[in-house]
Design an enzyme around this catalytic site. Structure first.
Site, PDB file in Angstrom:
ATOM      1  N   SER A 170      43.584  53.410  -5.456  1.00 22.64           N
ATOM      2  CA  SER A 170      43.578  53.475  -4.005  1.00 22.64           C
ATOM      3  C   SER A 170      44.068  52.149  -3.451  1.00 22.64           C
ATOM      4  O   SER A 170      43.509  51.105  -3.754  1.00 22.64           O
ATOM      5  CB  SER A 170      42.151  53.772  -3.531  1.00 22.64           C
ATOM      6  OG  SER A 170      42.061  53.711  -2.129  1.00 22.64           O
ATOM      7  N   LYS A 199      32.202  62.572  -4.702  1.00 26.13           N
ATOM      8  CA  LYS A 199      31.560  61.263  -4.888  1.00 26.13           C
ATOM      9  C   LYS A 199      30.070  61.500  -5.064  1.00 26.13           C
ATOM     10  O   LYS A 199      29.403  61.951  -4.121  1.00 26.13           O
ATOM     11  CB  LYS A 199      31.793  60.376  -3.671  1.00 26.13           C
ATOM     12  CG  LYS A 199      33.202  59.837  -3.514  1.00 26.13           C
ATOM     13  CD  LYS A 199      33.293  58.956  -2.278  1.00 26.13           C
ATOM     14  CE  LYS A 199      34.720  58.456  -2.075  1.00 26.13           C
ATOM     15  NZ  LYS A 199      34.881  57.852  -0.723  1.00 26.13           N
ATOM     16  N   ASP A 214      44.835  58.704   2.492  1.00 24.62           N
ATOM     17  CA  ASP A 214      43.432  58.823   2.907  1.00 24.62           C
ATOM     18  C   ASP A 214      43.261  58.150   4.262  1.00 24.62           C
ATOM     19  O   ASP A 214      43.507  56.948   4.398  1.00 24.62           O
ATOM     20  CB  ASP A 214      42.518  58.155   1.871  1.00 24.62           C
ATOM     21  CG  ASP A 214      41.034  58.333   2.181  1.00 24.62           C
ATOM     22  OD1 ASP A 214      40.709  58.963   3.205  1.00 24.62           O
ATOM     23  OD2 ASP A 214      40.203  57.841   1.387  1.00 24.62           O
ATOM     24  N   ASP A 261      36.509  64.368   2.077  1.00 25.81           N
ATOM     25  CA  ASP A 261      35.674  63.360   1.420  1.00 25.81           C
ATOM     26  C   ASP A 261      34.363  63.261   2.231  1.00 25.81           C
ATOM     27  O   ASP A 261      33.365  63.936   1.912  1.00 25.81           O
ATOM     28  CB  ASP A 261      36.448  62.030   1.387  1.00 25.81           C
ATOM     29  CG  ASP A 261      35.643  60.834   0.903  1.00 25.81           C
ATOM     30  OD1 ASP A 261      34.438  60.979   0.661  1.00 25.81           O
ATOM     31  OD2 ASP A 261      36.214  59.724   0.774  1.00 25.81           O
ATOM     32  N   LYS A 292      47.219  56.315  -4.171  1.00 23.30           N
ATOM     33  CA  LYS A 292      46.665  56.772  -2.877  1.00 23.30           C
ATOM     34  C   LYS A 292      46.827  55.642  -1.871  1.00 23.30           C
ATOM     35  O   LYS A 292      46.424  54.515  -2.139  1.00 23.30           O
ATOM     36  CB  LYS A 292      45.195  57.137  -3.071  1.00 23.30           C
ATOM     37  CG  LYS A 292      44.336  57.159  -1.815  1.00 23.30           C
ATOM     38  CD  LYS A 292      43.000  57.820  -2.088  1.00 23.30           C
ATOM     39  CE  LYS A 292      41.840  57.117  -1.392  1.00 23.30           C
ATOM     40  NZ  LYS A 292      40.553  57.778  -1.691  1.00 23.30           N
ATOM     41  N   LEU A 293      47.446  55.966  -0.755  1.00 21.48           N
ATOM     42  CA  LEU A 293      47.621  54.975   0.306  1.00 21.48           C
ATOM     43  C   LEU A 293      46.600  55.218   1.403  1.00 21.48           C
ATOM     44  O   LEU A 293      46.452  56.351   1.890  1.00 21.48           O
ATOM     45  CB  LEU A 293      49.028  55.079   0.917  1.00 21.48           C
ATOM     46  CG  LEU A 293      50.227  54.936  -0.022  1.00 21.48           C
ATOM     47  CD1 LEU A 293      51.520  55.011   0.800  1.00 21.48           C
ATOM     48  CD2 LEU A 293      50.159  53.622  -0.805  1.00 21.48           C
ATOM     49  N   LYS A 294      45.918  54.170   1.804  1.00 21.97           N
ATOM     50  CA  LYS A 294      45.053  54.262   2.973  1.00 21.97           C
ATOM     51  C   LYS A 294      45.935  54.277   4.213  1.00 21.97           C
ATOM     52  O   LYS A 294      46.900  53.490   4.292  1.00 21.97           O
ATOM     53  CB  LYS A 294      44.129  53.047   3.005  1.00 21.97           C
ATOM     54  CG  LYS A 294      43.074  53.064   1.913  1.00 21.97           C
ATOM     55  CD  LYS A 294      42.079  54.188   2.166  1.00 21.97           C
ATOM     56  CE  LYS A 294      40.884  54.085   1.249  1.00 21.97           C
ATOM     57  NZ  LYS A 294      39.881  55.132   1.538  1.00 21.97           N
ATOM     58  N   ASN A 301      40.305  58.294   6.184  1.00 20.86           N
ATOM     59  CA  ASN A 301      38.923  57.917   6.506  1.00 20.86           C
ATOM     60  C   ASN A 301      38.571  58.202   7.970  1.00 20.86           C
ATOM     61  O   ASN A 301      38.067  57.328   8.678  1.00 20.86           O
ATOM     62  CB  ASN A 301      38.642  56.452   6.163  1.00 20.86           C
ATOM     63  CG  ASN A 301      38.536  56.200   4.672  1.00 20.86           C
ATOM     64  OD1 ASN A 301      39.422  55.595   4.083  1.00 20.86           O
ATOM     65  ND2 ASN A 301      37.486  56.699   4.046  1.00 20.86           N
ATOM     66  N   GLU A 331      43.635  63.097   2.770  1.00 22.68           N
ATOM     67  CA  GLU A 331      42.175  63.049   2.639  1.00 22.68           C
ATOM     68  C   GLU A 331      41.527  62.694   3.980  1.00 22.68           C
ATOM     69  O   GLU A 331      41.906  61.709   4.614  1.00 22.68           O
ATOM     70  CB  GLU A 331      41.854  61.989   1.576  1.00 22.68           C
ATOM     71  CG  GLU A 331      40.390  61.854   1.212  1.00 22.68           C
ATOM     72  CD  GLU A 331      40.194  60.809   0.099  1.00 22.68           C
ATOM     73  OE1 GLU A 331      41.180  60.448  -0.594  1.00 22.68           O
ATOM     74  OE2 GLU A 331      39.055  60.352  -0.070  1.00 22.68           O
ATOM     75  N   GLY A 357      35.993  57.141  -5.460  1.00 19.53           N
ATOM     76  CA  GLY A 357      35.463  55.833  -5.853  1.00 19.53           C
ATOM     77  C   GLY A 357      34.871  55.124  -4.666  1.00 19.53           C
ATOM     78  O   GLY A 357      35.266  55.364  -3.514  1.00 19.53           O
TER      79      GLY A 357
END
Ligand code: SMG
Ligand code: MG
Length: 371
Positions: free
Chosen positions: A137, A265, A191, A241, A163-165, A193, A216, A293
């Site tokens: 990530s 998770k 992702d 998530d 995975k790119l934030k 968030n 995500e 993670g």
């Protein structure tokens, strides 16, 4: 009769090798809470994945330590009948939420209980493989060149998925840059968030041409219906998530079409036994899962690798090598080999904190003695 022996809360200061920026903030160091539990003459370990601040979820490490000492450990001690791993969650059920704290205690008990019986966590959970392909990530960066250098380095290390934030203002441009530089062959996902709203559907649809594995958690954790609406407007599959706090939440989200993939998770869902139920629900619906993670030390990482060996974990997870996070891990480091990590062979989680590392990094110890 099996009962709970001593429980210890161990706090460890773990500086990250580089700042990790997400849409909710930047982390430079983790204040890790490890739970040690004695059961049947064996010692077990669990890692609480709550952050320093309640930004990823409502939980945070100071509150987790408090609920463990004030409520969870006393409730578990007071529970009738022999102590088994499966009896932990029911004994703690009176306390609402606090899943990360509950997971840490359950994992410590599970680890000790399995060690006393010589059984690996992976076998107890039903894992079918011990060699786990790993993704990484990659946090939000100050510039695209900086991001490309980081991705280049991770690909050179062998990571099989990137995975790119993302967040508003850092989404299409970094994704396009990574695709242009590294090609269509790289397994790539993003992702958010929870950083977007349904009003951003058109902007998120601009990611569709880049053939991402998934997006995500684009929307708020409570906006499950919004994810279902968004899914109808995107080609990129949605993975949840933050919204998936239990097997029931997974079943509901799948039923209304809010996700096609689930990030599992254990801390977020209250422990490895519930994580296995999330896996089972998803498998029953043909929904692929992968192991998320939370910047775990080797203690949490070992247990996550055991889980990632279950048959439904068909996508690479955020189970990266120790050096992606820490210069010195609390365990012998997990070292990537051909893009994979191997589940430890020993009973339980199969790995222990190194006493010399612990003594150097520990910031506090609190013994919650039996009886
Ligand atoms: O452990 O490699 C890791 C971090 C993976 O991106 C990661 N986790 O939302 O999936 C997520 C984030 C949460 C991190 S909060 C510290
Ligand atoms: Mg996530």
């Amino acid at each position: 009769m099996t009962t709970l022996g001593a429980v210890e809360l161990v706090r460890v200061a773990m500086p990250l090798v580089s700042p990790f920026r997400t849409s909710f903030g930047t982390e430079t160091e983790r204040d890790v809470l490890l739970v040690r539990a004695d059961v049947d003459g064996a010692t077990g370990w669990g890692e609480c994945v709550a952050g320093d601040e309640p930004y990823y979820s409502s939980e945070y490490v100071v509150a987790a330590a408090d609920v463990l000492r004030t409520h969870l450990v006393p409730l578990l001690r007071a529970a009738p009948g022999p102590l088994t791993p499966a009896a932990v969650a029911p004994a703690l059920a009176r306390v609402k939420g606090h899943r990360m704290a509950k997971a840490a205690l359950e994992t410590a008990v599970l680890d000790a209980w399995l060690r006393a019986r010589g059984v690996r966590l992976a076998d107890h959970l039903g894992a079918v493989r011990s060699v786990i392909p790993c993704g990484v990530s990659v946090g939000i960066m100050d510039s695209v060149p900086e991001l490309l250098a980081a991705v280049d380095d991770y690909l050179a290390q062998g990571y099989v998925r990137i995975k790119l934030k993302i967040e508003p203002g850092w989404d299409v441009e970094p994704v396009r840059a990574v695709r242009e530089r590294f090609g269509d062959g790289v397994a790539l996902q993003v992702d958010a968030n929870t950083a977007y709203t349904l009003q951003d559907a058109l902007q998120l649809a601009r990611l569709d041409p880049f053939d991402l594995l998934l997006i995500e958690q684009p929307l708020d954790e409570e906006d499950v219906r919004g994810h279902a609406a968004l899914a109808r407007r995107l080609r990129t599959p949605i993975c949840l998530d933050e919204s998936i706090v239990s097997a029931r939440a997974a079943a509901d989200a799948i039923a209304i079409g809010a996700c096609a993939i689930v990030n599992v998770k254990p801390g977020r869902v209250g422990g490895y036994l519930e994580a296995r139920r999330v896996h089972d629900v998803c498998a029953a619906h043909g929904v692929p899962v992968w192991c998320g993670g939370m910047l775990e030390t080797g203690i949490g990482r070992a247990a996550n690798l055991a889980l990632a060996g279950l048959p439904g974990f068909t996508l690479p997870g955020d189970t990266s090598g120790s050096r992606r996070y820490y210069a010195t891990d609390v365990t012998t480091p997990f070292v990537l080999d051909g893009g994979t990590l191997t589940v430890p062979e020993g009973a339980g989680i199969g790995i222990d904190p190194l006493p010399e590392v612990l003594s150097e990094l520990v910031t506090g110890r609190e013994l919650l003695a039996a009886g």
